[in-house]
Design a protein around this motif. Structure first.
Motif, PDB file in Angstrom:
ATOM      1  N   TRP A  52       0.837  -1.210   0.000  1.00 29.62           N
ATOM      2  CA  TRP A  52       0.000   0.000   0.000  1.00 29.62           C
ATOM      3  C   TRP A  52       0.866   1.253   0.000  1.00 29.62           C
ATOM      4  O   TRP A  52       0.528   2.251  -0.619  1.00 29.62           O
ATOM      5  CB  TRP A  52      -0.943   0.020   1.214  1.00 29.62           C
ATOM      6  CG  TRP A  52      -2.183  -0.807   1.039  1.00 29.62           C
ATOM      7  CD1 TRP A  52      -2.586  -1.857   1.798  1.00 29.62           C
ATOM      8  CD2 TRP A  52      -3.216  -0.634   0.036  1.00 29.62           C
ATOM      9  NE1 TRP A  52      -3.792  -2.359   1.348  1.00 29.62           N
ATOM     10  CE2 TRP A  52      -4.190  -1.620   0.269  1.00 29.62           C
ATOM     11  CE3 TRP A  52      -3.386   0.249  -1.028  1.00 29.62           C
ATOM     12  CZ2 TRP A  52      -5.334  -1.747  -0.534  1.00 29.62           C
ATOM     13  CZ3 TRP A  52      -4.519   0.127  -1.820  1.00 29.62           C
ATOM     14  CH2 TRP A  52      -5.473  -0.853  -1.569  1.00 29.62           C
ATOM     15  N   MET A  53       2.013   1.199   0.709  1.00 27.97           N
ATOM     16  CA  MET A  53       2.888   2.388   0.720  1.00 27.97           C
ATOM     17  C   MET A  53       3.345   2.712  -0.695  1.00 27.97           C
ATOM     18  O   MET A  53       3.379   3.871  -1.110  1.00 27.97           O
ATOM     19  CB  MET A  53       4.110   2.148   1.621  1.00 27.97           C
ATOM     20  CG  MET A  53       3.748   2.245   3.085  1.00 27.97           C
ATOM     21  SD  MET A  53       5.092   1.686   4.138  1.00 27.97           S
ATOM     22  CE  MET A  53       4.156   0.888   5.420  1.00 27.97           C
ATOM     23  N   ILE A  54       3.676   1.653  -1.455  1.00 29.47           N
ATOM     24  CA  ILE A  54       4.102   1.879  -2.851  1.00 29.47           C
ATOM     25  C   ILE A  54       2.945   2.506  -3.636  1.00 29.47           C
ATOM     26  O   ILE A  54       3.114   3.476  -4.380  1.00 29.47           O
ATOM     27  CB  ILE A  54       4.567   0.552  -3.498  1.00 29.47           C
ATOM     28  CG1 ILE A  54       5.779  -0.004  -2.739  1.00 29.47           C
ATOM     29  CG2 ILE A  54       4.886   0.736  -4.972  1.00 29.47           C
ATOM     30  CD1 ILE A  54       6.293  -1.352  -3.245  1.00 29.47           C
ATOM     31  N   VAL A  55       1.740   1.959  -3.441  1.00 29.16           N
ATOM     32  CA  VAL A  55       0.561   2.483  -4.165  1.00 29.16           C
ATOM     33  C   VAL A  55       0.365   3.967  -3.841  1.00 29.16           C
ATOM     34  O   VAL A  55       0.205   4.802  -4.742  1.00 29.16           O
ATOM     35  CB  VAL A  55      -0.715   1.685  -3.787  1.00 29.16           C
ATOM     36  CG1 VAL A  55      -1.957   2.367  -4.337  1.00 29.16           C
ATOM     37  CG2 VAL A  55      -0.626   0.248  -4.280  1.00 29.16           C
ATOM     38  N   PHE A  56       0.424   4.312  -2.551  1.00 28.94           N
ATOM     39  CA  PHE A  56       0.178   5.712  -2.185  1.00 28.94           C
ATOM     40  C   PHE A  56       1.290   6.633  -2.691  1.00 28.94           C
ATOM     41  O   PHE A  56       1.032   7.791  -3.027  1.00 28.94           O
ATOM     42  CB  PHE A  56      -0.022   5.848  -0.665  1.00 28.94           C
ATOM     43  CG  PHE A  56      -1.404   5.429  -0.239  1.00 28.94           C
ATOM     44  CD1 PHE A  56      -2.515   6.175  -0.621  1.00 28.94           C
ATOM     45  CD2 PHE A  56      -1.611   4.285   0.512  1.00 28.94           C
ATOM     46  CE1 PHE A  56      -3.808   5.792  -0.254  1.00 28.94           C
ATOM     47  CE2 PHE A  56      -2.893   3.888   0.893  1.00 28.94           C
ATOM     48  CZ  PHE A  56      -3.989   4.643   0.507  1.00 28.94           C
TER      49      PHE A  56
ATOM     50  N   ARG B  38       0.569   7.311  -6.302  1.00 29.17           N
ATOM     51  CA  ARG B  38      -0.604   8.173  -6.482  1.00 29.17           C
ATOM     52  C   ARG B  38      -0.385   9.585  -5.924  1.00 29.17           C
ATOM     53  O   ARG B  38      -1.156  10.485  -6.224  1.00 29.17           O
ATOM     54  CB  ARG B  38      -1.823   7.549  -5.788  1.00 29.17           C
ATOM     55  CG  ARG B  38      -2.223   6.202  -6.382  1.00 29.17           C
ATOM     56  CD  ARG B  38      -3.447   5.676  -5.691  1.00 29.17           C
ATOM     57  NE  ARG B  38      -4.597   6.495  -5.971  1.00 29.17           N
ATOM     58  CZ  ARG B  38      -5.520   6.226  -6.883  1.00 29.17           C
ATOM     59  NH1 ARG B  38      -5.436   5.140  -7.600  1.00 29.17           N
ATOM     60  NH2 ARG B  38      -6.527   7.031  -7.080  1.00 29.17           N
ATOM     61  N   ASN B  39       0.664   9.739  -5.092  1.00 29.22           N
ATOM     62  CA  ASN B  39       0.898  11.056  -4.461  1.00 29.22           C
ATOM     63  C   ASN B  39       2.367  11.464  -4.628  1.00 29.22           C
ATOM     64  O   ASN B  39       3.147  11.454  -3.662  1.00 29.22           O
ATOM     65  CB  ASN B  39       0.550  10.994  -2.966  1.00 29.22           C
ATOM     66  CG  ASN B  39      -0.913  10.681  -2.741  1.00 29.22           C
ATOM     67  OD1 ASN B  39      -1.765  11.554  -2.795  1.00 29.22           O
ATOM     68  ND2 ASN B  39      -1.215   9.408  -2.536  1.00 29.22           N
ATOM     69  N   PRO B  40       2.748  11.837  -5.868  1.00 29.92           N
ATOM     70  CA  PRO B  40       4.177  12.120  -6.117  1.00 29.92           C
ATOM     71  C   PRO B  40       4.733  13.241  -5.236  1.00 29.92           C
ATOM     72  O   PRO B  40       5.922  13.218  -4.918  1.00 29.92           O
ATOM     73  CB  PRO B  40       4.215  12.491  -7.605  1.00 29.92           C
ATOM     74  CG  PRO B  40       2.806  12.572  -8.070  1.00 29.92           C
ATOM     75  CD  PRO B  40       1.920  11.922  -7.067  1.00 29.92           C
TER      76      PRO B  40
END
Ligand code: HEM
Length: 540
Positions: free
Chosen positions: A337-341, A344-346
């Motif tokens: 999930w950390m990778i996903v966020f 999604r939030n550069p």
């Protein structure tokens, strides 16, 4: 009031159906509607009489079960209608759902709420281990594990912290080395994280370390994944035991039992190996700790009382299984999930990288000592835990006797679940809860604040036993990953979804990500990892 309203709505809906039907079917249908209505009124009277929390009853025998989709999402909708403390019947299980953080805290600090519900799965597990045990066995095992796991490094204090850091670092070095091999091509990080995270918990519990491509590791994972799928197939049987007698269900149950036997025989081999080389003065891992405890109890003549008279080795095997399942999937899913966020939030990603570069520099990897100096990095982890709520219903509790909670009666044996995802996304508690904003955890003095309504590890007496390990491991993996790589999507690929796959945890759907090496890789990463303190088992 809500219940009467929804019953009236239902009655009105059914009446509409009746009026559209032909005159020949009108009378029986009307009778059915009347009977259904009377049954519902009767059930509500019973509920009021028994002082149960409000909520929908559903149908006879199956209760509300047929209307439950994804459990935590359905419960969230019901909480909106019935309030922060509602109850419903799922098959033969009265389920009480708590979605107010104060009520959750009030309930779970109480001794009476430390029980676990009695379901067919619980009977299969026979109340052994730590997650599903109750009463004195649970209490003693929790105390014992807490103390012993601290000695193996699950602590922020003293030498233990260094031991744990060394273990995690070994896995990070290998993880990084494998990622560098991909040379910036898109990859699925899941199997590499699974290997690293498993090796940490297996090192502590069994001195076991798997190599990439290890057949035993692949088999263990297969058994766990298959177990989850099979359990999904007989999940209804947890609430309606008759369901287990439907055609084909007995075979599924047999397969579940066979898989468990295979896992247990794997643990048994390791226990036998440990016993043959046991040094009573020098415990290498948790298996040794248990074997020493068993030996001591024999010498002192209290072996019949040990583990409340339960089979000693069976208890040890269930403990190994519990810690592996609780300690692997949770951390791996959170890291994914950390990778996903970050993808999604550069802006957040850049800020984390800047903070790490400023504090750590480019010459070495982040360490646990850096943790207090990297508040934005840490709060990015906290914000990920808040938004993903990977264990949204924790593990069901069950009162050991009838208890009063907020003026309602919660009967002994009912299932009590905290709705963690509801607390974590409550707009009354969090400003714009759907926005990913790590700064919400930083106070005006720049210090990290964890509000009491932040509860990814549960709360109270049965709160997660591995939270310290989880925090250390997530910090080290995440900070090292961000230090060494820039995370990017492949051109044209859609960003990974925030909808998760519901299994043992809520994990992101599979996705591919490019790990682009940042300006200067730290030399430690390319060195062969130091595994000398661990034994390799099953390497090909
Ligand atoms: C991000 C990582 C993790 C999260 C979010 C998490 C979350 C949770 C939650 C919500 C519970 C249930 C609490 C309750 O019953 O009310 C729990 C229980 C538990 N967790 Fe974790 N956990 C994580 C990592 C770990 C790790 C690494 C370990 C292993 C050492 C572990 C071991 C346990 C155990 C043994 C229990 C059962 C405690 C008991 O029944 O007394 N967890 N965890």
């Amino acid at each position: 009031m809500m219940t009467i309203l929804s019953n009236s709505k239902l009655l009105w809906g059914l009446w509409q159906v009746v009026t559209y039907c032909s005159s020949r079917t009108t009378l029986p249908l009307m009778l059915t509607v009347c009977v259904a209505y009377l049954v519902m009124r009767l059930m509500n009277s019973v509920r009021e009489y028994r002082k149960l929390p409000p909520g929908p009853w559903g149908l006879p025998v199956v209760g509300y079960l047929p209307f439950v989709g994804v459990r935590h999402e359905t419960f969230l909708e019901l909480a909106r209608s019935y309030g922060a403390l509602f109850s419903t019947r799922l098959g033969n299980q009265l389920t009480v759902v708590l979605s107010d953080y104060k009520i959750i805290r009030e309930a779970f600090r109480r001794e009476e709420f430390t029980g676990r519900p009695s379901t067919p799965l619980m009977h299969t597990l026979d109340g052994l281990g730590i997650i599903n045990s109750e009463g004195r066995l649970w209490k003693n095992q929790r105390r014992f594990l807490h103390e012993k796991l601290r000695e193996f490094g699950m602590t922020y204090m003293g030498n233990g912290k260094k031991i744990m850091e060394g273990r995690i670092k070994t896995e990070i070095d290998e993880f990084m080395a494998n990622i560098f091999l991909a040379d910036g091509a898109p990859i699925d990080a899941n199997p590499l994280l699974a290997l690293g995270v498993s090796n940490v918990i297996c090192g502590i519990t069994m001195s076991l370390r798997f190599s990439t491509g290890d057949v035993r590791f692949e088999r263990l994972n297969h058994l766990i994944e298959e177990g989850m799928r099979l359990f999904g197939e007989i999940h209804y049987g947890e609430y309606v035991p008759l369901y287990n007698y439907l055609p084909g269900k007995a075979q599924v149950q047999e397969k579940v039992a066979k898989n468990r036997e295979e896992m247990f025989s794997f643990y048994q081999t390791l226990i036998n190996e440990h016993r043959s080389t046991l040094d009573i003065e020098n415990a290498r891992d948790l298996i040794d700790v248990y074997l020493i405890e068993i030996e001591k109890a024999k010498i002192e003549g209290r072996d019949r009382e040990l583990f409340e008279g339960r089979d000693h080795e069976l208890q040890l095997k269930q403990i190994l299984g519990d810690l592996f399942s609780a300690g692997m999937e949770t951390i791996k899913s959170s890291l994914l999930w950390m990778i996903v966020f970050m993808l999604r939030n550069p802006d957040v990603k850049r800020r984390v990288q800047e903070e790490i570069d400023n504090v750590v520099g480019r010459e070495r990897l982040p360490t646990i000592e850096d943790m207090p100096s990297l508040p934005y990095t840490e709060t990015t982890i906290l914000e990920t835990l808040r938004m993903s709520s990977i264990v949204p219903l924790a593990t069901a509790h069950s009162p050991t006797k009838d208890v009063n909670l907020n003026g309602y009666r919660i009967p002994a044996g009912s299932q009590v679940v905290p709705l963690i995802n509801c607390v974590h996304m409550d707009p009354k508690l969090w400003h714009e809860p759907k926005t990913f904003n790590p700064s919400r955890f930083i106070d005006e003095n720049g210090k990290i604040r964890r509000p009491e309504f932040f509860m990814p590890f549960g709360v109270g007496r049965r709160m997660c036993l591995g939270d310290i390990l989880a925090r250390m491991e997530m910090f080290m993996f995440f900070a090292s990953m961000m230090h060494q790589f820039d995370l990017q999507m492949d051109d044209g690929d859609a960003l990974p979804s925030l909808e998760g796959t519901v299994g043992a945890t809520i994990a992101p759907h599979p996705f591919q990500v490019k790990f682009i090496p940042r300006s200067r890789p730290a030399p430690a990463v390319v060195c062969p990892p130091d595994h000398t303190h661990l034994r390799h088992v099953g390497a090909r």
